[in-house]
Design a protein around this motif. Structure first.
Motif, mmCIF file in Angstrom:
data_model
loop_
_atom_site.group_PDB
_atom_site.id
_atom_site.type_symbol
_atom_site.label_atom_id
_atom_site.label_comp_id
_atom_site.label_asym_id
_atom_site.label_seq_id
_atom_site.Cartn_x
_atom_site.Cartn_y
_atom_site.Cartn_z
ATOM 1 N N VAL A 25 0.854 -1.189 0.000
ATOM 2 C CA VAL A 25 0.000 0.000 0.000
ATOM 3 C C VAL A 25 0.892 1.241 0.000
ATOM 4 C CG1 VAL A 25 -1.892 1.228 1.131
ATOM 5 C CG2 VAL A 25 -1.733 -1.271 1.308
ATOM 6 N N SER A 28 -16.632 -4.796 0.303
ATOM 7 C CA SER A 28 -15.610 -3.767 0.492
ATOM 8 C C SER A 28 -14.580 -3.887 -0.629
ATOM 9 C CB SER A 28 -14.927 -3.925 1.849
ATOM 10 O OG SER A 28 -14.139 -5.111 1.880
ATOM 11 N N PHE A 29 -13.756 -2.885 -0.784
ATOM 12 C CA PHE A 29 -12.742 -2.878 -1.845
ATOM 13 C C PHE A 29 -11.769 -4.045 -1.676
ATOM 14 C CE2 PHE A 29 -8.635 -1.547 -3.587
ATOM 15 C CZ PHE A 29 -8.986 -1.161 -4.864
ATOM 16 N N LEU A 30 -11.321 -4.269 -0.449
ATOM 17 C CA LEU A 30 -10.346 -5.333 -0.190
ATOM 18 C C LEU A 30 -10.950 -6.715 -0.412
ATOM 19 C CD1 LEU A 30 -8.678 -3.777 2.964
ATOM 20 C CD2 LEU A 30 -7.634 -4.042 0.710
ATOM 21 N N CYS A 73 -6.701 -5.778 -9.631
ATOM 22 C CA CYS A 73 -5.703 -5.002 -8.881
ATOM 23 C C CYS A 73 -4.318 -5.302 -9.446
ATOM 24 C CB CYS A 73 -5.757 -5.378 -7.404
ATOM 25 S SG CYS A 73 -4.571 -4.486 -6.371
ATOM 26 N N ILE A 102 -1.703 -1.287 -4.029
ATOM 27 C CA ILE A 102 -2.803 -0.329 -3.892
ATOM 28 C C ILE A 102 -2.194 1.057 -3.706
ATOM 29 C CG2 ILE A 102 -4.871 0.290 -2.585
ATOM 30 C CD1 ILE A 102 -4.992 -2.603 -1.605
ATOM 31 N N ARG A 147 -2.483 3.954 -2.353
ATOM 32 C CA ARG A 147 -3.111 4.794 -1.323
ATOM 33 C C ARG A 147 -2.085 5.114 -0.238
ATOM 34 N NH1 ARG A 147 -7.387 7.227 -3.190
ATOM 35 N NH2 ARG A 147 -7.967 7.721 -1.036
ATOM 36 N N PHE A 155 -2.984 3.285 6.209
ATOM 37 C CA PHE A 155 -3.568 1.952 6.044
ATOM 38 C C PHE A 155 -3.434 1.119 7.320
ATOM 39 C CE2 PHE A 155 -3.652 -2.502 4.615
ATOM 40 C CZ PHE A 155 -4.879 -2.503 3.966
ATOM 41 N N ILE A 200 -6.670 1.322 8.942
ATOM 42 C CA ILE A 200 -7.673 0.544 8.205
ATOM 43 C C ILE A 200 -7.568 -0.930 8.603
ATOM 44 C CG2 ILE A 200 -8.450 -0.199 5.924
ATOM 45 C CD1 ILE A 200 -8.935 2.741 6.290
ATOM 46 N N GLU A 206 -9.834 7.694 3.219
ATOM 47 C CA GLU A 206 -9.325 6.341 2.988
ATOM 48 C C GLU A 206 -10.415 5.304 3.236
ATOM 49 O OE1 GLU A 206 -5.996 5.658 1.799
ATOM 50 O OE2 GLU A 206 -6.485 7.759 1.410
ATOM 51 N N PHE A 223 -11.856 2.525 0.508
ATOM 52 C CA PHE A 223 -11.885 1.081 0.735
ATOM 53 C C PHE A 223 -13.312 0.561 0.956
ATOM 54 C CE2 PHE A 223 -7.416 1.976 1.784
ATOM 55 C CZ PHE A 223 -6.801 0.990 1.028
ATOM 56 N N GLN A 224 -14.285 1.458 0.813
ATOM 57 C CA GLN A 224 -15.705 1.099 0.875
ATOM 58 C C GLN A 224 -16.066 0.440 2.204
ATOM 59 O OE1 GLN A 224 -16.568 -1.164 -2.698
ATOM 60 N NE2 GLN A 224 -15.419 0.268 -3.976
#
Length: 257
Positions: free
Chosen positions: A37, A55-57, A67, A77, A79, A84, A87, A111, A115-116
Protein backbone atom coordinates in the motif's frame (compact mmCIF):
# COMPACT_ATOMS: atom_id res chain seq x y z
CA UNK A 1 -1.68 -61.41 19.11
CA UNK A 2 0.43 -58.43 18.14
CA UNK A 3 1.33 -58.01 14.51
CA UNK A 4 4.62 -56.55 13.44
CA UNK A 5 4.28 -53.52 11.19
CA UNK A 6 6.04 -54.16 7.93
CA UNK A 7 8.57 -51.70 6.58
CA UNK A 8 6.31 -51.00 3.61
CA UNK A 9 3.31 -50.17 5.85
CA UNK A 10 5.50 -47.89 7.96
CA UNK A 11 6.72 -46.02 4.89
CA UNK A 12 3.15 -45.59 3.65
CA UNK A 13 2.02 -44.15 6.99
CA UNK A 14 4.94 -41.69 7.09
CA UNK A 15 4.25 -40.65 3.50
CA UNK A 16 0.57 -40.11 4.29
CA UNK A 17 1.44 -38.12 7.42
CA UNK A 18 3.92 -35.93 5.53
CA UNK A 19 1.36 -35.41 2.80
CA UNK A 20 -1.23 -34.16 5.30
CA UNK A 21 1.31 -31.84 6.92
CA UNK A 22 2.33 -30.53 3.53
CA UNK A 23 -1.29 -29.78 2.63
CA UNK A 24 -1.85 -27.98 5.94
CA UNK A 25 1.29 -25.88 5.43
CA UNK A 26 0.13 -25.05 1.91
CA UNK A 27 -3.31 -24.00 3.13
CA UNK A 28 -1.78 -21.86 5.87
CA UNK A 29 0.58 -20.12 3.47
CA UNK A 30 -2.15 -19.36 0.95
CA UNK A 31 -4.24 -17.79 3.74
CA UNK A 32 -1.54 -15.14 4.22
CA UNK A 33 -1.79 -12.09 1.96
CA UNK A 34 0.87 -9.44 1.41
CA UNK A 35 -0.32 -5.99 0.33
CA UNK A 36 1.84 -3.18 -0.95
CA UNK A 37 0.00 0.00 0.00
CA UNK A 38 1.80 3.09 -1.25
CA UNK A 39 5.17 1.40 -0.77
CA UNK A 40 4.41 -0.06 2.68
CA UNK A 41 4.12 -3.84 2.97
CA UNK A 42 1.40 -5.36 5.17
CA UNK A 43 1.03 -9.08 5.81
CA UNK A 44 -2.31 -10.30 7.10
CA UNK A 45 -4.78 -13.15 6.76
CA UNK A 46 -7.28 -13.58 3.97
CA UNK A 47 -10.15 -13.74 6.45
CA UNK A 48 -9.18 -10.31 7.83
CA UNK A 49 -9.29 -8.64 4.41
CA UNK A 50 -12.62 -10.28 3.50
CA UNK A 51 -14.32 -9.48 6.80
CA UNK A 52 -16.67 -6.90 5.25
CA UNK A 53 -18.49 -8.14 2.11
CA UNK A 54 -18.59 -5.73 -0.84
CA UNK A 55 -15.61 -3.77 0.49
CA UNK A 56 -12.74 -2.88 -1.85
CA UNK A 57 -10.35 -5.33 -0.19
CA UNK A 58 -12.86 -8.17 -0.21
CA UNK A 59 -13.40 -7.52 -3.92
CA UNK A 60 -9.68 -7.74 -4.65
CA UNK A 61 -9.11 -10.95 -2.69
CA UNK A 62 -12.11 -12.70 -4.20
CA UNK A 63 -11.31 -11.58 -7.73
CA UNK A 64 -14.24 -9.17 -8.14
CA UNK A 65 -11.94 -6.17 -8.59
CA UNK A 66 -8.81 -6.12 -10.74
CA UNK A 67 -5.70 -5.00 -8.88
CA UNK A 68 -2.14 -4.53 -10.23
CA UNK A 69 0.84 -6.37 -8.73
CA UNK A 70 4.24 -5.00 -7.78
CA UNK A 71 7.57 -6.47 -8.94
CA UNK A 72 7.44 -9.10 -6.17
CA UNK A 73 3.95 -10.26 -7.04
CA UNK A 74 2.17 -8.50 -4.16
CA UNK A 75 -1.13 -6.68 -4.60
CA UNK A 76 -0.36 -2.99 -5.11
CA UNK A 77 -2.80 -0.33 -3.89
CA UNK A 78 -1.89 3.28 -4.60
CA UNK A 79 -3.11 4.79 -1.32
CA UNK A 80 -1.62 6.27 1.88
CA UNK A 81 0.57 3.49 3.27
CA UNK A 82 0.87 4.99 6.76
CA UNK A 83 -2.86 5.49 7.25
CA UNK A 84 -3.57 1.95 6.04
CA UNK A 85 -2.33 0.80 9.44
CA UNK A 86 -5.56 2.14 10.96
CA UNK A 87 -7.67 0.54 8.21
CA UNK A 88 -6.11 -2.84 8.93
CA UNK A 89 -6.47 -2.44 12.69
CA UNK A 90 -10.16 -1.71 12.20
CA UNK A 91 -10.55 -4.90 10.17
CA UNK A 92 -8.76 -6.86 12.90
CA UNK A 93 -10.53 -5.34 15.91
CA UNK A 94 -13.93 -4.43 14.51
CA UNK A 95 -13.76 -0.96 16.11
CA UNK A 96 -12.00 2.35 15.63
CA UNK A 97 -8.93 2.61 17.86
CA UNK A 98 -6.62 5.55 17.20
CA UNK A 99 -3.51 6.77 19.05
CA UNK A 100 -3.74 9.70 21.45
CA UNK A 101 -3.44 13.04 19.67
CA UNK A 102 -4.45 11.66 16.25
CA UNK A 103 -5.28 14.63 14.00
CA UNK A 104 -5.78 13.16 10.52
CA UNK A 105 -9.49 12.39 10.77
CA UNK A 106 -10.33 13.92 7.39
CA UNK A 107 -7.66 11.92 5.57
CA UNK A 108 -8.65 8.70 7.34
CA UNK A 109 -12.31 9.27 6.43
CA UNK A 110 -11.28 9.59 2.77
CA UNK A 111 -9.32 6.34 2.99
CA UNK A 112 -12.29 4.58 4.61
CA UNK A 113 -14.51 5.80 1.75
CA UNK A 114 -12.05 4.54 -0.85
CA UNK A 115 -11.88 1.08 0.74
CA UNK A 116 -15.70 1.10 0.87
CA UNK A 117 -15.85 0.58 4.64
CA UNK A 118 -18.94 2.60 5.55
CA UNK A 119 -18.89 1.55 9.21
CA UNK A 120 -15.35 2.87 9.59
CA UNK A 121 -16.12 6.02 7.61
CA UNK A 122 -19.08 6.81 9.86
CA UNK A 123 -17.01 6.19 13.00
CA UNK A 124 -14.22 8.51 11.84
CA UNK A 125 -16.64 11.27 10.85
CA UNK A 126 -18.44 10.99 14.19
CA UNK A 127 -15.12 11.28 16.03
CA UNK A 128 -14.14 14.28 13.91
CA UNK A 129 -17.43 16.08 14.62
CA UNK A 130 -17.05 15.54 18.37
CA UNK A 131 -13.51 16.96 18.27
CA UNK A 132 -14.68 19.98 16.28
CA UNK A 133 -17.42 20.63 18.82
CA UNK A 134 -15.07 20.18 21.75
CA UNK A 135 -12.50 22.56 20.22
CA UNK A 136 -15.09 25.35 20.32
CA UNK A 137 -15.78 24.82 24.00
CA UNK A 138 -13.49 26.43 26.53
CA UNK A 139 -12.88 24.14 29.48
CA UNK A 140 -11.18 24.96 32.73
CA UNK A 141 -9.48 23.54 35.78
CA UNK A 142 -9.58 25.30 39.11
CA UNK A 143 -6.94 24.65 41.78
CA UNK A 144 -7.87 26.17 45.13
CA UNK A 145 -7.01 26.32 48.82
CA UNK A 146 -9.97 25.14 50.94
CA UNK A 147 -9.11 27.65 53.69
CA UNK A 148 -8.36 30.62 51.45
CA UNK A 149 -10.20 30.80 48.11
CA UNK A 150 -8.06 33.76 47.11
CA UNK A 151 -5.16 31.35 46.99
CA UNK A 152 -5.71 29.44 43.76
CA UNK A 153 -5.29 29.12 40.03
CA UNK A 154 -7.69 28.78 37.12
CA UNK A 155 -6.47 27.18 33.88
CA UNK A 156 -8.54 27.77 30.74
CA UNK A 157 -8.02 25.91 27.48
CA UNK A 158 -10.07 25.08 24.36
CA UNK A 159 -8.82 21.46 24.42
CA UNK A 160 -10.59 19.25 27.00
CA UNK A 161 -7.98 16.52 26.59
CA UNK A 162 -5.27 18.92 27.76
CA UNK A 163 -7.30 19.91 30.82
CA UNK A 164 -7.76 16.21 31.60
CA UNK A 165 -4.04 15.59 31.10
CA UNK A 166 -2.87 18.39 33.36
CA UNK A 167 -5.45 17.42 35.99
CA UNK A 168 -4.29 13.79 36.02
CA UNK A 169 -0.67 14.96 36.19
CA UNK A 170 -1.29 17.12 39.25
CA UNK A 171 -3.35 14.40 40.96
CA UNK A 172 -0.75 11.72 40.17
CA UNK A 173 2.13 13.78 41.49
CA UNK A 174 0.10 14.83 44.52
CA UNK A 175 -0.75 11.24 45.42
CA UNK A 176 2.82 10.08 45.05
CA UNK A 177 4.10 13.14 46.94
CA UNK A 178 6.79 13.65 44.33
CA UNK A 179 8.15 17.03 43.24
CA UNK A 180 6.83 18.57 46.42
CA UNK A 181 3.09 18.59 45.73
CA UNK A 182 0.81 18.65 48.80
CA UNK A 183 -0.64 15.27 49.69
CA UNK A 184 -3.90 16.39 51.26
CA UNK A 185 -6.47 17.30 48.60
CA UNK A 186 -9.90 16.47 47.15
CA UNK A 187 -10.85 16.18 43.47
CA UNK A 188 -14.11 16.86 41.62
CA UNK A 189 -14.91 17.23 37.91
CA UNK A 190 -13.13 20.56 37.33
CA UNK A 191 -11.68 21.38 40.74
CA UNK A 192 -8.66 20.22 42.71
CA UNK A 193 -8.92 21.55 46.25
CA UNK A 194 -5.89 21.35 48.49
CA UNK A 195 -6.17 21.44 52.25
CA UNK A 196 -3.68 24.27 52.27
CA UNK A 197 -1.00 25.98 50.24
CA UNK A 198 2.25 26.86 51.95
CA UNK A 199 2.97 30.52 51.33
CA UNK A 200 6.58 31.36 50.64
CA UNK A 201 8.76 34.37 50.06
CA UNK A 202 9.23 35.62 46.51
CA UNK A 203 11.56 33.34 44.60
CA UNK A 204 11.08 30.39 46.93
CA UNK A 205 9.45 27.46 45.16
CA UNK A 206 9.51 24.77 47.84
CA UNK A 207 9.07 24.78 51.59
CA UNK A 208 10.41 22.06 53.87
CA UNK A 209 7.88 20.69 56.36
CA UNK A 210 8.73 19.38 59.82
CA UNK A 211 8.60 15.76 58.64
CA UNK A 212 11.22 16.53 55.97
CA UNK A 213 8.81 16.31 53.02
CA UNK A 214 8.68 19.07 50.44
CA UNK A 215 5.46 20.94 49.83
CA UNK A 216 4.83 22.71 46.55
CA UNK A 217 3.86 26.36 46.44
CA UNK A 218 1.15 27.73 44.16
CA UNK A 219 3.83 29.32 41.99
CA UNK A 220 5.29 25.88 41.28
CA UNK A 221 1.90 24.64 40.13
CA UNK A 222 1.76 27.54 37.66
CA UNK A 223 5.19 26.68 36.31
CA UNK A 224 4.13 23.04 35.97
CA UNK A 225 0.99 24.04 34.01
CA UNK A 226 2.92 26.39 31.69
CA UNK A 227 5.65 23.84 30.96
CA UNK A 228 3.11 21.10 30.19
CA UNK A 229 1.20 23.43 27.86
CA UNK A 230 4.32 24.43 25.94
CA UNK A 231 5.41 20.80 25.55
CA UNK A 232 1.96 19.94 24.16
CA UNK A 233 2.18 22.68 21.55
CA UNK A 234 -0.07 25.27 23.23
CA UNK A 235 0.73 28.94 23.67
CA UNK A 236 -0.18 31.22 26.51
CA UNK A 237 -2.86 33.49 25.02
CA UNK A 238 -2.90 35.84 27.99
CA UNK A 239 -2.75 36.01 31.72
CA UNK A 240 -6.39 36.67 32.61
CA UNK A 241 -5.41 38.89 35.50
CA UNK A 242 -2.69 41.18 34.20
CA UNK A 243 -3.06 43.53 37.18
CA UNK A 244 -0.75 41.21 39.10
CA UNK A 245 2.10 42.34 36.87
CA UNK A 246 3.51 38.84 36.28
CA UNK A 247 2.34 35.50 34.96
CA UNK A 248 3.66 33.84 38.08
CA UNK A 249 1.48 36.08 40.26
CA UNK A 250 -1.64 35.87 38.08
CA UNK A 251 -4.79 34.09 39.18
CA UNK A 252 -5.55 32.48 35.79
CA UNK A 253 -3.85 31.22 32.65
CA UNK A 254 -5.43 30.85 29.20
CA UNK A 255 -3.90 28.43 26.68
CA UNK A 256 -4.78 27.96 23.04
CA UNK A 257 -3.33 25.99 20.10
Amino acid sequence: MERKISRREKECEEKHSNSEGSEQDKDYKTSLITLNVGGYLYITQKQTLTKYPDSFLEGIINGKIMCPFDADGHYFIDRDGLLFRHILNFLRNGELLLPEGFRENQLLAQEADFFQLKVLSDAVKSRWEKEQLASRETTFLEITDSHDRSQGLRIFCNAPDFIAKIKSRIVLVSKSRLDGFPEEFSVSSNIIQFKYFIKSENGTRLVLKEDNTFVCTLETLKFEAIMMALKCGFRLLTSLDCSKGSIVHSDALHFIK
